[in-house]
Design a protein around this motif. Structure first.
Motif, PDB file in Angstrom:
ATOM      1  N   ALA A 111       0.813  -1.218   0.000  1.00 30.54           N
ATOM      2  CA  ALA A 111       0.000   0.000   0.000  1.00 30.54           C
ATOM      3  C   ALA A 111       0.848   1.271   0.000  1.00 30.54           C
ATOM      4  O   ALA A 111       0.443   2.290  -0.546  1.00 30.54           O
ATOM      5  N   SER A 112       1.991   1.233   0.623  1.00 31.56           N
ATOM      6  CA  SER A 112       2.857   2.420   0.659  1.00 31.56           C
ATOM      7  C   SER A 112       4.059   2.235  -0.261  1.00 31.56           C
ATOM      8  O   SER A 112       5.185   2.656   0.062  1.00 31.56           O
ATOM      9  N   ALA A 113       3.829   1.636  -1.408  1.00 31.60           N
ATOM     10  CA  ALA A 113       4.904   1.353  -2.367  1.00 31.60           C
ATOM     11  C   ALA A 113       5.725   2.600  -2.650  1.00 31.60           C
ATOM     12  O   ALA A 113       5.176   3.653  -2.988  1.00 31.60           O
ATOM     13  N   GLN A 114       7.029   2.485  -2.515  1.00 34.52           N
ATOM     14  CA  GLN A 114       7.919   3.621  -2.774  1.00 34.52           C
ATOM     15  C   GLN A 114       9.358   3.134  -2.747  1.00 34.52           C
ATOM     16  O   GLN A 114       9.672   2.139  -2.103  1.00 34.52           O
ATOM     17  N   PRO A 115      10.238   3.848  -3.457  1.00 36.43           N
ATOM     18  CA  PRO A 115      11.644   3.445  -3.442  1.00 36.43           C
ATOM     19  C   PRO A 115      12.324   3.805  -2.122  1.00 36.43           C
ATOM     20  O   PRO A 115      11.946   4.774  -1.458  1.00 36.43           O
ATOM     21  N   GLN A 240      12.326   6.740   7.381  1.00 39.58           N
ATOM     22  CA  GLN A 240      11.108   6.399   6.660  1.00 39.58           C
ATOM     23  C   GLN A 240      10.702   4.954   6.946  1.00 39.58           C
ATOM     24  O   GLN A 240       9.527   4.670   7.215  1.00 39.58           O
ATOM     25  N   ARG A 243       9.305   4.760  10.374  1.00 37.36           N
ATOM     26  CA  ARG A 243       7.941   5.319  10.444  1.00 37.36           C
ATOM     27  C   ARG A 243       6.923   4.362   9.833  1.00 37.36           C
ATOM     28  O   ARG A 243       5.818   4.197  10.337  1.00 37.36           O
ATOM     29  N   LEU A 244       7.296   3.740   8.716  1.00 38.27           N
ATOM     30  CA  LEU A 244       6.388   2.784   8.089  1.00 38.27           C
ATOM     31  C   LEU A 244       6.138   1.590   9.007  1.00 38.27           C
ATOM     32  O   LEU A 244       5.015   1.091   9.109  1.00 38.27           O
ATOM     33  N   ARG A 247       3.512   1.868  11.499  1.00 37.98           N
ATOM     34  CA  ARG A 247       2.156   1.787  10.957  1.00 37.98           C
ATOM     35  C   ARG A 247       1.731   0.363  10.629  1.00 37.98           C
ATOM     36  O   ARG A 247       0.571   0.124  10.321  1.00 37.98           O
TER      37      ARG A 247
ATOM     38  N   MET B   1      -2.313   6.937  10.155  1.00 36.26           N
ATOM     39  CA  MET B   1      -2.218   7.442  11.522  1.00 36.26           C
ATOM     40  C   MET B   1      -3.105   8.679  11.659  1.00 36.26           C
ATOM     41  O   MET B   1      -3.062   9.566  10.822  1.00 36.26           O
ATOM     42  N   GLN B  51       1.294  16.367  11.328  1.00 36.42           N
ATOM     43  CA  GLN B  51       0.952  14.952  11.190  1.00 36.42           C
ATOM     44  C   GLN B  51       0.462  14.654   9.766  1.00 36.42           C
ATOM     45  O   GLN B  51       0.748  13.587   9.211  1.00 36.42           O
ATOM     46  N   GLU B  54       3.543  14.315   7.682  1.00 29.43           N
ATOM     47  CA  GLU B  54       4.245  13.059   7.992  1.00 29.43           C
ATOM     48  C   GLU B  54       3.517  11.879   7.359  1.00 29.43           C
ATOM     49  O   GLU B  54       4.142  11.020   6.731  1.00 29.43           O
ATOM     50  N   ASP B  55       2.201  11.858   7.512  1.00 32.72           N
ATOM     51  CA  ASP B  55       1.436  10.733   6.975  1.00 32.72           C
ATOM     52  C   ASP B  55       1.518  10.689   5.447  1.00 32.72           C
ATOM     53  O   ASP B  55       1.714   9.632   4.847  1.00 32.72           O
ATOM     54  N   THR B  57       3.792  11.970   3.410  1.00 27.44           N
ATOM     55  CA  THR B  57       5.125  11.659   2.869  1.00 27.44           C
ATOM     56  C   THR B  57       5.565  10.243   3.229  1.00 27.44           C
ATOM     57  O   THR B  57       6.387   9.660   2.530  1.00 27.44           O
ATOM     58  N   THR B  58       5.013   9.720   4.308  1.00 26.80           N
ATOM     59  CA  THR B  58       5.395   8.363   4.724  1.00 26.80           C
ATOM     60  C   THR B  58       4.535   7.313   4.026  1.00 26.80           C
ATOM     61  O   THR B  58       5.045   6.362   3.440  1.00 26.80           O
ATOM     62  N   GLU B  59       3.231   7.503   4.086  1.00 22.98           N
ATOM     63  CA  GLU B  59       2.328   6.453   3.609  1.00 22.98           C
ATOM     64  C   GLU B  59       2.181   6.467   2.088  1.00 22.98           C
ATOM     65  O   GLU B  59       1.890   5.436   1.482  1.00 22.98           O
ATOM     66  N   ILE B  60       2.355   7.616   1.487  1.00 20.22           N
ATOM     67  CA  ILE B  60       2.268   7.709   0.023  1.00 20.22           C
ATOM     68  C   ILE B  60       3.661   7.861  -0.586  1.00 20.22           C
ATOM     69  O   ILE B  60       4.005   7.188  -1.539  1.00 20.22           O
ATOM     70  N   GLY B  61       4.471   8.731  -0.051  1.00 19.25           N
ATOM     71  CA  GLY B  61       5.805   8.943  -0.622  1.00 19.25           C
ATOM     72  C   GLY B  61       5.735   9.831  -1.855  1.00 19.25           C
ATOM     73  O   GLY B  61       4.895  10.739  -1.933  1.00 19.25           O
ATOM     74  N   PHE B 439      10.807  14.330   4.964  1.00 21.45           N
ATOM     75  CA  PHE B 439      10.131  14.863   6.149  1.00 21.45           C
ATOM     76  C   PHE B 439      11.099  15.441   7.187  1.00 21.45           C
ATOM     77  O   PHE B 439      10.774  16.421   7.875  1.00 21.45           O
TER      78      PHE B 439
END
Lengths: 476, 476
Positions: A111-115, A240, A243-244, A247, B1, B51, B54-55, B57-61, B439
């Motif tokens: 779900a949070s796919a990223q390099p 990063q 942080r992931l 979650r 989050m 927040q 953070e969410d 940039t972390t969860e989506i990137g 972040f």
């Protein structure tokens, strides 16, 4: 590009001629220290050493141990040092296990796919074609991973998120580097499929720090690579990933390719300022010529080579030969396990007792702030006299616990007296082993202070006749 | 989050209730300014906006314009803003020309063979498979290349080595960015095979800055890509290439792969704090949701989104509705040519006259130091009153020449009053458009000062009934 001509040779020559005319031992010592001061002053406006680093890092660039690039660097250095007028310029060959990265990527999947930005650690095993995919298990400290149950690690990618402490001395490195060296073997023993570490570094930029792992086999002999893939994350990528993981579970695809060879050519490049009456006695000034592949090896360790070459050249430009020989050694394949240092000690075993002093510059090019020694107890007064000359360049007295430098550690352990002109390491590990180890990171004035210090103590060591092994006087 | 709960709502409610009870216009204005101050104070300890960044940039990137990642970000933002209790949360769709890098490498070939670190510019054409190889021709300035004879450029890779000036306002960007935008078309017209530029940035780190090129065709319409490959070198790589060129001709192999599409989905995400009696009047707070692909879009422009969302949420938590509607617009596809801003202006053409004020946060998250406006001359006293509230947060008075921000430039040009709370841009271009836009580069206290400022002026604009278009009084 040729080094620029040195100025102020006339002034140096005048000093040395005065030295030659001195009569009493005290007069002679005073003249030696005076000439050392003149050399140090000349160092503060010298460009020979700096030009050496610029040329090496520009014309050769990265110089991975055992690579054709390192060979190009040796050939270049031989030509350069010969043209500079050094004596006995030659290469002493040896072979090393070879490892080279070919590709390296990592990405979070799901779900949070990223390099994620990684760099393979030197000696990393490759992943299967297309990468391996596994869940991450994070440990705050290497010690936590070592203490973990196998069942919590098996089948996973271990992530050791341990931080490094910034210090003036660079002492944080010795602690932080343990995770890099130890992770692959220890994690593999617990069934992990790969190791990720927070970079061994003090910066917060998005280019990770490479560096070697422990790749000795059960026989204690270094192999081209370790048991599992291993890579470093940049500090922001470490953040990063942490942080992931806060979650939920995180799966990473890690894709690393490498080339290896059991034996590749390497070598030490040697150049001398040949001595006079006692030319068989050696003052060794070392650095290492190889670098990691990511940067151009400017602070690690082109600077060290420029410093010792620049210092030796200053002494070489005096009108007379120093009494002892100053030997510059540009070691090969330091980064992958001090192969050059070991080869030198082996190849020069018969004359180690003739090495009166050794020092290696391998901690960047920031200002030297302390002069450490490892002398016989009876020779500590010599340390004080040398430091007396260096004090005006901002160098404080140090202890008598110097290691001397990585490649000459083997000499120190065999009893060769060493000095460590300790450089300020405050920001060295911001750049160390990263793509940002480039020429622009060298501060010219600080670099020149290093040349000054090396020229001064090396000249004193070569000219004074002092025995730095001298034991304590039993009468005292 | 989930965002953390806001504290101090009780105090804010008390202020607003006092506002409601005020009787004279002067009393009422004083109470509005007092509530604005209370909102700003609440902002200094608020975590909702931070927040949000953070969410995101972390969860989506990374959230490249037109990509599936940008779509994920829109979906995420709709869910998040809905859960936060905003009104009328929805996406307004449009399409954009799509461009994505697939690989990018450069290396010097020949005697000084070595890699150069580059990043393709947005809209770069691909090279042939395996890369193209050509000699470099270097220009100190874009102007020099534009003035060059075709014969000196044809068949070569143009290298524009122009520097960027570091300024508090970020004004150096406007000058430096010209080389990035203009090089491909201008160099191609002279027969060049590719463009390299020194990164548009103020740092000296080894990770280049991407950014868009001018990719309009002869018809003036943006295409997925420009005429030739184009990439940025990091500053140290620019230095290295310049040093190599001092030594003789340099040939570079440049290998860039891209994927493109004529039309890909993008969109603006909209959320509102619905107004009361004058809810058809809009105070627009903007940011852009897309980012370049190299970093996670924290300072550009996750921070802007966090700032305006955080500020709007503070106002939303007041017990009563503000008089006018506060509309938060998270624009899509800003980076590739302000597509979101244009789409919004098109889709809301009928109600632009109801936009009483607009502002966009898109310059990082450093402290706001100046409050600029673009008001009618008769409304400048309102600017003074707002700045009077902001002064205690370190914000000085500015001029009346504000642009408002990239996506709302089109609104400003159509007569919508705008404000620019000018952020300190001293180090913004150290990170902008690089992998280091992450972040950790956001300084929490500075970010919160931004939330404070946006909450204060947006509340005043929504509650005061002031007409920021008000022309100068002809009597004066």
């Amino acid at each position: 590009m040729r080094p620029v001509a040195l100025v102020a040779i006339g002034a140096l020559a005048a000093c040395q001629m005065m030295t030659a005319a001195a009569e009493t031992p005290a007069d002679r010592e005073a003249e030696i220290l005076k000439t050392a001061t003149s050399l140090a002053n000349a160092g503060t406006w010298d460009n020979v050493g700096l030009q050496f680093v610029e040329d090496l890092t520009t014309e050769i660039g990265p110089r991975l141990a055992g690579s054709p690039d390192e060979k190009r660097a040796r050939d270049w250095a031989v030509a350069e040092l010969t043209e500079m007028g050094f004596a006995n310029v030659h290469v002493e060959d040896f072979t090393v296990p070879y490892w080279k990265r070919t590709h390296e990527t990592a990405r979070v999947v799901g779900a949070s796919a990223q390099p994620l930005i990684i760099t393979a650690l030197g000696g990393s095993a490759p992943t299967p074609e297309g990468g391996l995919e596994a869940d991450i298990v994070r440990f705050e400290l290497l010690a936590d991973m070592l203490a973990a149950d196998d069942v919590d690690v098996a089948g996973k990618i271990v992530f050791i998120d341990e931080y490094m402490t910034r210090t003036q001395t660079g002492a944080g490195y010795g602690l932080a580097v343990a995770k890099r060296a130890a992770c692959p073997k220890a994690a593999a023993a617990k069934g992990a499929v790969a190791c990720l570490i927070r970079s061994v570094g003090t910066d917060h930029f998005r280019r990770p720090h490479t560096g070697g792992i422990d790749r000795r086999g059960p026989d204690g002999v270094a192999k081209p690579m370790g048991p599992i893939p291993a890579a470093a994350l940049s500090a922001p990528d470490g953040d990063q990933l942490a942080r992931l993981l806060e979650r939920g579970p995180v799966t990473v695809n890690l894709d690393i390719g490498v080339e290896t060879a059991d034996a590749a050519p390497s070598g030490n490049v040697i150049a001398e300022v040949e001595g006079g009456a006692n030319k068989d006695e050696i003052v060794l000034l070392g650095c290492h010529l190889d670098s990691w592949d990511l940067g151009t090896g400017a602070i690690d360790d082109g600077a060290g080579c420029g410093i010792v070459v620049g210092a030796a050249k200053l002494i070489d430009q005096l009108p007379g030969k120093p009494d002892r020989t100053i030997r510059v050694v540009l070691y090969g394949s330091e980064e992958i396990g001090l192969f050059g240092g070991d080869a030198y000690a082996r190849q020069h075993a018969d004359e180690l007792d003739k090495h009166v002093l050794a020092s290696e510059s391998d901690h960047g090019a920031s200002y030297i702030w302390q002069f450490q020694t490892k002398f016989g107890e009876g020779a500590l007064d010599y340390a004080n006299k040398i430091q007396g000359v260096l004090a005006r360049y901002g160098v404080a007295a140090g202890d008598n616990l110097a290691g001397g430098g990585p490649d000459i550690g083997v000499l120190a352990r065999s009893g060769v007296p060493v000095v460590t002109p300790a450089q300020d390491g405050w920001d060295y590990f911001d750049y160390h082993h990263t793509p940002d180890d480039t020429f622009d990171k060298i501060e010219p004035d600080a670099f020149r202070q290093n040349v000054s210090v090396y020229a001064a103590f090396a000249y004193i060591a070569a000219e004074s006749g002092w025995d730095f092994r001298k034991p304590a006087d039993p009468e005292e």
